[in-house]
Enzyme design. Structure first.
Site, PDB file in Angstrom:
ATOM      1  N   HIS A 119      -2.172  -7.076  11.957  1.00  0.00           N
ATOM      2  CA  HIS A 119      -1.108  -6.323  11.276  1.00  0.00           C
ATOM      3  C   HIS A 119       0.235  -6.828  11.791  1.00  0.00           C
ATOM      4  CE1 HIS A 119      -3.212  -2.903   9.245  1.00  0.00           C
ATOM      5  NE2 HIS A 119      -4.205  -3.534   9.850  1.00  0.00           N
ATOM      6  N   GLY A 120       1.294  -6.324  11.178  1.00  0.00           N
ATOM      7  CA  GLY A 120       2.638  -6.589  11.702  1.00  0.00           C
ATOM      8  C   GLY A 120       2.945  -8.065  11.821  1.00  0.00           C
ATOM      9  N   ASP A 153       4.236  -7.404   4.914  1.00  0.00           N
ATOM     10  CA  ASP A 153       4.951  -6.461   4.062  1.00  0.00           C
ATOM     11  C   ASP A 153       6.462  -6.660   4.203  1.00  0.00           C
ATOM     12  OD1 ASP A 153       5.860  -4.350   2.562  1.00  0.00           O
ATOM     13  OD2 ASP A 153       4.891  -2.780   3.709  1.00  0.00           O
ATOM     14  N   HIS A 179       4.991  -3.617  13.541  1.00  0.00           N
ATOM     15  CA  HIS A 179       5.443  -3.436  12.162  1.00  0.00           C
ATOM     16  C   HIS A 179       6.963  -3.485  12.032  1.00  0.00           C
ATOM     17  CE1 HIS A 179       1.357  -1.623  11.931  1.00  0.00           C
ATOM     18  NE2 HIS A 179       1.363  -2.309  10.804  1.00  0.00           N
ATOM     19  N   GLY A 180       7.411  -3.870  10.830  1.00  0.00           N
ATOM     20  CA  GLY A 180       8.834  -3.779  10.513  1.00  0.00           C
ATOM     21  C   GLY A 180       9.603  -5.057  10.812  1.00  0.00           C
ATOM     22  N   ASN A 185      -1.518  -9.443   7.648  1.00  0.00           N
ATOM     23  CA  ASN A 185      -0.774  -8.451   6.855  1.00  0.00           C
ATOM     24  C   ASN A 185       0.717  -8.756   6.828  1.00  0.00           C
ATOM     25  OD1 ASN A 185      -3.215  -7.151   6.801  1.00  0.00           O
ATOM     26  ND2 ASN A 185      -2.467  -5.232   7.642  1.00  0.00           N
ATOM     27  N   ASP A 239      -4.168   0.502   3.090  1.00  0.00           N
ATOM     28  CA  ASP A 239      -3.586   0.113   4.376  1.00  0.00           C
ATOM     29  C   ASP A 239      -3.346   1.372   5.218  1.00  0.00           C
ATOM     30  OD1 ASP A 239      -2.427  -1.711   6.134  1.00  0.00           O
ATOM     31  OD2 ASP A 239      -0.436  -1.574   5.210  1.00  0.00           O
ATOM     32  N   GLU A 252      -9.453  -0.077  13.534  1.00  0.00           N
ATOM     33  CA  GLU A 252      -8.427  -0.609  14.446  1.00  0.00           C
ATOM     34  C   GLU A 252      -8.637  -0.094  15.861  1.00  0.00           C
ATOM     35  OE1 GLU A 252      -4.349  -0.632  13.074  1.00  0.00           O
ATOM     36  OE2 GLU A 252      -3.544  -0.778  15.108  1.00  0.00           O
TER      37      GLU A 252
HETATM   38  P1  13P Z   1       4.949  -6.273   8.668  1.00  0.00           P
HETATM   39  O1  13P Z   1       5.850  -5.101   8.827  1.00  0.00           O
HETATM   40  O2  13P Z   1       5.086  -7.225   9.810  1.00  0.00           O
HETATM   41  O3  13P Z   1       5.115  -6.958   7.363  1.00  0.00           O
HETATM   42  O4  13P Z   1       3.442  -5.735   8.755  1.00  0.00           O
HETATM   43  C1  13P Z   1       2.802  -5.201   7.627  1.00  0.00           C
HETATM   44  C2  13P Z   1       1.519  -4.548   7.968  1.00  0.00           C
HETATM   45  O5  13P Z   1       0.935  -4.706   9.003  1.00  0.00           O
HETATM   46  C3  13P Z   1       0.946  -3.685   6.928  1.00  0.00           C
HETATM   47  O6  13P Z   1      -0.185  -3.025   7.389  1.00  0.00           O
HETATM   48  O1  G3H Z   2       2.015  -0.931   8.026  1.00  0.00           O
HETATM   49  C1  G3H Z   2       2.897  -0.492   7.330  1.00  0.00           C
HETATM   50  C2  G3H Z   2       3.181  -1.121   6.001  1.00  0.00           C
HETATM   51  O2  G3H Z   2       4.238  -2.013   6.117  1.00  0.00           O
HETATM   52  C3  G3H Z   2       3.388  -0.072   4.956  1.00  0.00           C
HETATM   53  O3  G3H Z   2       4.642   0.497   5.047  1.00  0.00           O
HETATM   54  O4  G3H Z   2       4.134   2.917   4.916  1.00  0.00           O
HETATM   55  O5  G3H Z   2       6.435   2.056   4.455  1.00  0.00           O
HETATM   56  O6  G3H Z   2       4.579   1.656   2.833  1.00  0.00           O
HETATM   57  P1  G3H Z   2       4.964   1.873   4.262  1.00  0.00           P
HETATM   58 ZN    ZN Z   3      -0.161  -2.505   9.434  1.00  0.00          ZN
END
Ligand code: 13P
Ligand code: G3H
Ligand code: ZN
Length: 336
Positions: free
Chosen positions: A234-235, A279, A190-191, A277, A94, A146
């Site tokens: 993503h995100g 996370d 993200h986040g 995605n 990733d 991307e």
């Molecule tokens: P989230 O923070 O929305 O879970 O996104 C994760 C992501 O895009 C990892 O590449």
């Molecule tokens: O895109 C980001 C992912 O959520 C990965 O997060 O770099 O903290 O592992 P990280």
């Molecule tokens: Zn991402």
């Protein structure tokens, strides 16, 4: 040098083709530890869903790259043990930010890599992405590029503001780089704080923040330019309020955390978006469960007693995403 095929993994080519034709999306769940991996494999195997195990460079540092390789190999065997005779599991880097990192992952058994040149000037993004594709394709490893910038922290790639992908750039980018899939920016980020309160409206009944909609017009324009081409979001965590509330109730502090509403992700999954995605939702599920156990049982000090419930909560969340948001259940090529 280990090829991913020796580990029982698959690349993303076939799973993406079927996802686009079938109107669903493949889950790409990030993992850093054993409990996350167990929960991902359990949920995806039980539901017969293809799955992408996603590793950031931060995760690679945290867990150790050698251990991760064996964990991914173990995931395939664990899926079989769970009764899934023909699992389709990809191991994906990733937000790779250099050729060297992508090469190292290809050489260590990853079946797919992302090269994220989105923060670079366009021509540099093209050149770097093409270099990664040329290397990875020699080993049949698929590559995600991307275009457009997501707000928030993407590992070592940090952006204060988002810029939507420009549909007029996508044909040139895809044809010159040879990427297998394209991550785009249409308003996700993200986040757990995807939008500021100022960007949202408030539901008058609950007082909760209601985020602005994704730019489906931009997605539509990209799909017109690249018919049938795999698109990645993503995100895409939805930041479930039940976890935010649980975390806040049991001593945490996540005011005004807000994600992407699941109806919008469901809508995106039916389009050319074939990888979503997630996370942050896993982090929230884990943290909510751990905080609850430790708050209710302050004398507990066996990690299994709080990591176990955290694993169960993550599995529940992954199952929900597969079944009710992405629609990837029962989509393995061989279901027996
Ligand atoms: P989230 O923070 O929305 O879970 O996104 C994760 C992501 O895009 C990892 O590449
Ligand atoms: O895109 C980001 C992912 O959520 C990965 O997060 O770099 O903290 O592992 P990280
Ligand atoms: Zn991402």
């Amino acid at each position: 040098m280990v090829n991913y095929k020796e580990l029982g993994l698959v690349n993303t080519r076939e799973m993406f083709k079927r996802a686009i034709n079938g109107g669903y999306a493949i889950p790409a769940f990030n993992f850093n530890n054993m409990e996350q991996l167990q929960a991902i494999v359990k949920a995806s195997s039980d539901l017969k869903s293809p799955v992408i195990l996603q590793v950031s460079s931060g995760a690679r540092k945290y867990a150790n790259q050698t251990l991760l390789q064996y964990m991914a190999q173990g995931a395939v065997e664990y899926a079989k043990e769970l009764g899934c005779a023909h699992p389709e599991i990809a191991l994906h880097l990733d937000h790779g930010n250099s050729f060297e990192l992508c090469k190292s992952c290809v050489d260590m058994g990853f079946s797919s890599v992302m090269i994220d040149g989105s923060a670079l000037p366009y021509e540099e993004n093209v050149a770097l992405t093409k270099q990664v594709v040329e290397y990875a394709h020699q080993f049949d490893v698929t590559v995600e590029g991307e275009l457009g910038v997501l707000a928030g922290v993407e590992d070592e790639v940090v952006a204060a503001e988002s810029h939507y992908t420009k549909p007029e750039e996508v044909i040139d980018f895809v044809s010159r780089t040879g990427v297998d899939s394209l991550a785009i920016s249409i308003g996700t980020s993200h986040g757990a704080y995807k939008f500021t309160p100022e960007q949202c409206t408030r539901d008058p009944k609950t007082g909760k923040l209601v985020p602005p909609p994704l730019a489906f017009d931009v997605l539509d324009a990209i799909m017109v330019k690249l018919p049938g081409f795999p698109i990645v979001l993503h995100g895409s965590s939805s930041v479930p309020q039940e976890y935010v509330d649980m975390i806040n109730e049991f001593g945490g502090k996540l005011p005004d955390a807000v994600g992407i509403p699941e109806e919008q992700l469901r809508k995106a999954s039916k389009s050319a978006v074939c990888k979503i995605n997630i996370d942050s939702d896993s982090r929230l599920a884990f943290t909510a469960a751990v905080r609850k156990v430790l708050a209710e049982k302050p004398g507990e000090f066996d990690p299994r007693k709080y990591c176990g419930p955290a694993r169960d909560e993550m599995e529940k969340m992954y199952r929900h995403k597969i079944l009710n948001v992405l629609g990837s259940d029962n989509k393995l090529a061989q279901l027996d």
